[in-house]
Design an enzyme around this catalytic site. Structure first.
Site, PDB file in Angstrom:
ATOM      1  N   ARG A  84       0.817  -1.215   0.000  1.00  0.00           N
ATOM      2  CA  ARG A  84       0.000   0.000   0.000  1.00  0.00           C
ATOM      3  C   ARG A  84       0.849   1.263   0.000  1.00  0.00           C
ATOM      4  O   ARG A  84       0.429   2.301  -0.513  1.00  0.00           O
ATOM      5  CB  ARG A  84      -0.956   0.009   1.203  1.00  0.00           C
ATOM      6  CG  ARG A  84      -2.173  -0.874   1.017  1.00  0.00           C
ATOM      7  CD  ARG A  84      -3.194  -0.613   2.119  1.00  0.00           C
ATOM      8  NE  ARG A  84      -2.625  -0.832   3.434  1.00  0.00           N
ATOM      9  CZ  ARG A  84      -2.735  -1.957   4.126  1.00  0.00           C
ATOM     10  NH1 ARG A  84      -3.411  -2.971   3.656  1.00  0.00           N
ATOM     11  NH2 ARG A  84      -2.181  -2.076   5.311  1.00  0.00           N
ATOM     12  N   GLU A  98       2.755  -4.705  13.912  1.00  0.00           N
ATOM     13  CA  GLU A  98       1.667  -4.867  14.882  1.00  0.00           C
ATOM     14  C   GLU A  98       1.300  -6.356  14.993  1.00  0.00           C
ATOM     15  O   GLU A  98       0.853  -6.810  16.037  1.00  0.00           O
ATOM     16  CB  GLU A  98       0.462  -4.046  14.378  1.00  0.00           C
ATOM     17  CG  GLU A  98      -0.551  -3.706  15.445  1.00  0.00           C
ATOM     18  CD  GLU A  98      -1.715  -2.905  14.869  1.00  0.00           C
ATOM     19  OE1 GLU A  98      -1.605  -2.370  13.748  1.00  0.00           O
ATOM     20  OE2 GLU A  98      -2.759  -2.830  15.552  1.00  0.00           O
TER      21      GLU A  98
END
Lengths: 178, 178
Positions: free
Chosen positions: B63, B100
């Site tokens: 992205r 994460e």
């Protein structure tokens, strides 16, 4: 004809990703500000001359995103990513395809394309055309109209264009042999 | 302050990619031509006001490529992709990092950055900052100067900015809680 010889900016890496393949490495073009700008201008210039205006530029991950995003911005269109299975978080449809090297699949969000949207499919490379054909099927299943396909590089000896018959195809750099 | 409320264009998908995570889906923003244009204008506008000019915009797949490519074009800079191991064909260096969700690594071509190149690291999301810190290390190892980091979205509650102390950080959309 492009003013710049884009081929000059593309590095050929032999035997990547496997023995016998001449890999066309576009990172040497991307890092050159002038070459990148000129690719953007050539892409946008081609489509701005068309009698239609584009609603969505559709690109497959990952390298396709680079030119697709720039083209969307230049044409004032929306950008729609096609992603490998499991990456898009909302409701998707999926298409499987064969690539030069393997079997794979792409997904698109069901709400990414509205019925009647005029679309360009934009990728860095036209090889066997398998990826592009899957992209066309995804866009058309959602009711979009594929007005054209853009590729930075076309490997003519793999005859990918045969699979795209009936569609407008614009590629900036062509290699007629491996 | 941005004129557009970009948050309005970002879709929140609960429990993706795993239970308990509120996933911020930017595809709804990307497909909107006006919102995409305004993000591009905000990014470029911020950097065009700076007293320095940028040589390279550096972005991690996938992205990150979307905004990085647009920003490179808008600033007339080169674009440098960071990729997962094994994807870049020429000589690379590698950095590992924690995200994460997992442990991962990125590679950069050794010839992607020249000594003294002024760089922006551009990504869609600042979460824990692990990815960005790895990107900084890669750029600095090659002698580049990280002038700033751009993120479309900053998840403030994950304190990623702490890891980026001493660097200019510009993010367009902030979430202060999950």
């Amino acid at each position: 004809m492009a003013k710049t010889d884009f081929k000059k900016h593309i590095r050929t890496v032999p035997h990547f990703p496997k023995k016998g393949v001449m890999f066309r490495d576009i990172t040497t073009l991307l890092k050159d500000a002038n070459a990148l700008k000129e690719v953007a201008d050539e892409m946008a210039g081609y489509y701005l001359k068309k009698p239609y205006s584009i609603d969505k530029v559709v690109s497959a991950e990952s390298r396709g995103f680079i030119f697709g995003a720039i083209l969307a911005k230049e044409l004032h269109a929306g950008f729609v990513p096609l992603r490998k299975p499991g990456k898009l978080p909302a409701k998707t449809i999926r298409e499987e395809f064969d690539t030069e090297y393997s079997k794979d699949a792409f997904e698109i969000h069901e709400d990414a394309i509205q019925k009647g949207d005029k679309c360009i499919i934009c990728d860095d490379l036209l090889a066997t055309g398998g990826t592009s054909k899957a992209a066309i099927r995804l866009v058309e299943k959602l009711g979009g109209e594929v007005k054209s396909l853009f590729f930075l590089i076309e490997l003519e000896f793999l005859n990918g264009k045969e699979k795209l018959k009936g569609y407008d195809v614009f590629s900036l750099v062509k290699y007629d042999k491996e």
